[in-house]
Design a protein around this motif. Sequence first.
Motif, PDB file in Angstrom:
ATOM      1  N   GLY A  57       0.812  -1.212   0.000  1.00 30.31           N
ATOM      2  CA  GLY A  57       0.000   0.000   0.000  1.00 30.31           C
ATOM      3  C   GLY A  57       0.845   1.260   0.000  1.00 30.31           C
ATOM      4  N   LEU A  61       1.130   4.349  -2.706  1.00 26.51           N
ATOM      5  CA  LEU A  61       1.055   5.762  -2.365  1.00 26.51           C
ATOM      6  C   LEU A  61       2.252   6.521  -2.919  1.00 26.51           C
ATOM      7  CD1 LEU A  61      -0.293   8.083  -0.823  1.00 26.51           C
ATOM      8  CD2 LEU A  61       0.949   7.331   1.225  1.00 26.51           C
ATOM      9  N   MET A  64       1.977   7.191  -6.602  1.00 25.26           N
ATOM     10  CA  MET A  64       1.021   8.235  -6.949  1.00 25.26           C
ATOM     11  C   MET A  64       1.604   9.638  -6.849  1.00 25.26           C
ATOM     12  SD  MET A  64      -2.429   6.622  -5.230  1.00 25.26           S
ATOM     13  CE  MET A  64      -2.915   4.931  -5.632  1.00 25.26           C
ATOM     14  N   ALA A 330     -12.965   0.773 -10.165  1.00 30.02           N
ATOM     15  CA  ALA A 330     -12.044   1.717 -10.808  1.00 30.02           C
ATOM     16  C   ALA A 330     -12.801   2.625 -11.776  1.00 30.02           C
ATOM     17  CB  ALA A 330     -10.937   0.961 -11.531  1.00 30.02           C
ATOM     18  N   LEU A 333     -14.861   5.120  -9.599  1.00 31.54           N
ATOM     19  CA  LEU A 333     -14.062   6.150  -8.946  1.00 31.54           C
ATOM     20  C   LEU A 333     -13.481   7.144  -9.949  1.00 31.54           C
ATOM     21  CD1 LEU A 333     -12.145   3.994  -6.297  1.00 31.54           C
ATOM     22  CD2 LEU A 333     -13.977   5.643  -5.859  1.00 31.54           C
ATOM     23  N   HIS A 417       0.292   2.101 -12.345  1.00 34.58           N
ATOM     24  CA  HIS A 417       0.329   3.560 -12.283  1.00 34.58           C
ATOM     25  C   HIS A 417       0.590   4.147 -13.667  1.00 34.58           C
ATOM     26  CE1 HIS A 417       1.063   7.522 -10.557  1.00 34.58           C
ATOM     27  NE2 HIS A 417       2.222   7.577 -11.199  1.00 34.58           N
ATOM     28  N   ARG A 432      -7.197   8.013  -8.945  1.00 35.45           N
ATOM     29  CA  ARG A 432      -8.343   7.386  -8.294  1.00 35.45           C
ATOM     30  C   ARG A 432      -8.633   6.006  -8.874  1.00 35.45           C
ATOM     31  NH1 ARG A 432     -13.200  11.609  -7.872  1.00 35.45           N
ATOM     32  NH2 ARG A 432     -14.092   9.840  -6.730  1.00 35.45           N
ATOM     33  N   GLN A 434      -6.615   3.783  -9.604  1.00 36.40           N
ATOM     34  CA  GLN A 434      -5.666   2.786  -9.094  1.00 36.40           C
ATOM     35  C   GLN A 434      -6.069   2.220  -7.738  1.00 36.40           C
ATOM     36  OE1 GLN A 434      -1.483   4.146  -9.370  1.00 36.40           O
ATOM     37  NE2 GLN A 434      -2.257   5.805 -10.647  1.00 36.40           N
ATOM     38  N   TYR A 435      -6.915   2.930  -6.990  1.00 35.22           N
ATOM     39  CA  TYR A 435      -7.227   2.512  -5.623  1.00 35.22           C
ATOM     40  C   TYR A 435      -7.720   1.063  -5.532  1.00 35.22           C
ATOM     41  CZ  TYR A 435      -7.031   7.531  -4.492  1.00 35.22           C
ATOM     42  OH  TYR A 435      -6.641   8.836  -4.322  1.00 35.22           O
ATOM     43  N   VAL A 438      -4.852  -1.442  -6.208  1.00 39.29           N
ATOM     44  CA  VAL A 438      -3.890  -1.506  -5.101  1.00 39.29           C
ATOM     45  C   VAL A 438      -4.445  -2.369  -3.975  1.00 39.29           C
ATOM     46  CG1 VAL A 438      -2.732  -0.160  -3.309  1.00 39.29           C
ATOM     47  CG2 VAL A 438      -2.767   0.678  -5.657  1.00 39.29           C
ATOM     48  N   ILE A 439      -5.747  -2.248  -3.708  1.00 37.99           N
ATOM     49  CA  ILE A 439      -6.376  -3.074  -2.666  1.00 37.99           C
ATOM     50  C   ILE A 439      -6.284  -4.551  -3.039  1.00 37.99           C
ATOM     51  CG2 ILE A 439      -8.570  -3.646  -1.561  1.00 37.99           C
ATOM     52  CD1 ILE A 439      -9.285  -0.674  -1.721  1.00 37.99           C
TER      53      ILE A 439
END
Length: 463
Positions: A57, A61, A64, A330, A333, A417, A432, A434-435, A438-439
Amino acid sequence: MNGRRRGLAIAAFAAALLLIASDTVAASNVATGLQDEGRDLQVPTWLYLFTGGAAVGASGLLAMFVTDRRLIESLHAWRRSAAVGEPITRPLGYVIGALTVVGLVFVVYVGFTGPSVANANLAVLAVFVGGRAGLVMVSYLLVNPWPAVDPWRALSRVLPSGFLEYRDRWGVWPAVCGLLAIIWVEIVFPVNTAPRTLAVAVLAYSASTLAGAVLFSPSTWFRYGDPLGVLFRYYGAVAPIQRTDEGVELVLPGAKLRESDAIDGLSGVAFVVLLVWELTYSGFIVVPAGIATVEFVVGFGVPPLATYALLLLAGYGLFVGGYWLATRYAKRLAETYVTDEHLAIRFAPPLLGIAAGYHLAHYFTFFVSLLPSFVLTLGSPLSPPLPPLTLVLPGWFGYLDVTFILVGHLLAIWAAHAASFAIFPSRLQAIRSQYPFVIVMILYTMISLWIISLPTAEPVFVS
């Protein structure tokens, strides 16, 4: 983003890596027969898994923070090309092809007539040490070697072909089904411990793949239908050396993973997810939780062979469902009109970085420990030295497994990314989107770290 937030992110990432490194264990893979007793963690399991997920995670970050499109483009567009003329490659290809066909015949022969000890039989060592481990590692660490050394491709050149048309809508679905069958066979039949069984399996695979090449065409079948051909081609997308029509080109590792043409549509998405799941599955069924699950299902009267097939398909369905759910979120968002299918295809190639990290974690120690036995057996295949020579590796080798897993995830996060910035014109949309992925990657990491933290045993009912 201000410097304070960047500093906190870097500190969190470093702390996560340090915690993981202090409590790692070696990976295991039932397909190779390599077993590991595991080690007790010096921190609670929940903390071990949490820090692994936090590392992924935090790396997401950090990625990003890089929003300069020109920088991202320059990294992925960098390449150095070298032309290789056909007058050189064509005759060399025929020579290598002839040698690999002879090697295939000899592997089958030794499987039937050679020693019954698996670690001293050239057939077992060639398939699992040389092929399953060594050649696959070469394909994502250096360059895809399979088109040059594939014996079935070489054999198909002298056979009639093209009796049927391969439909575009089939994509690589035949390869997906074929790989599922290979995974199941490796689990339920003693192909890694009984050389004769392995020889029969090699003959069966030879018949099926040559039949596909004859019915359609070698170029089509080995690109779309043959599971090994697709597997090596997809892993090869991670490699720093890429084949081109003119020769080869040097790129940064994983640079191709932001490109949609690295895979073949939605069927390619299914194949990529299967590459991630198959290594998770083969690790799961030899740990206590997996063994208990198999025993539970068999307790209801389900035959063991069917139980392993059901677990293989059920887990695969969960992995595909998780990825598809991430794609839907995705899109939501990012508030985009880009279709779910397009997002699924564009974000799937980065998962090949995860698959490569998983494969390296599962097979590197196995490859190094059995390489001396493989080399000695090559020198005397019909009467190899007994007992087989196996290296006893130092304990710090176990630290490499988690390192490989994390590096694969970091590569996947960066590729995702870069892909997001190639899809969306808005930086906010790209970030947004990518969230959810990533999870998903965090969950994949925690599952794999949990599996390699457990002791292993032989799979039940089929050992």
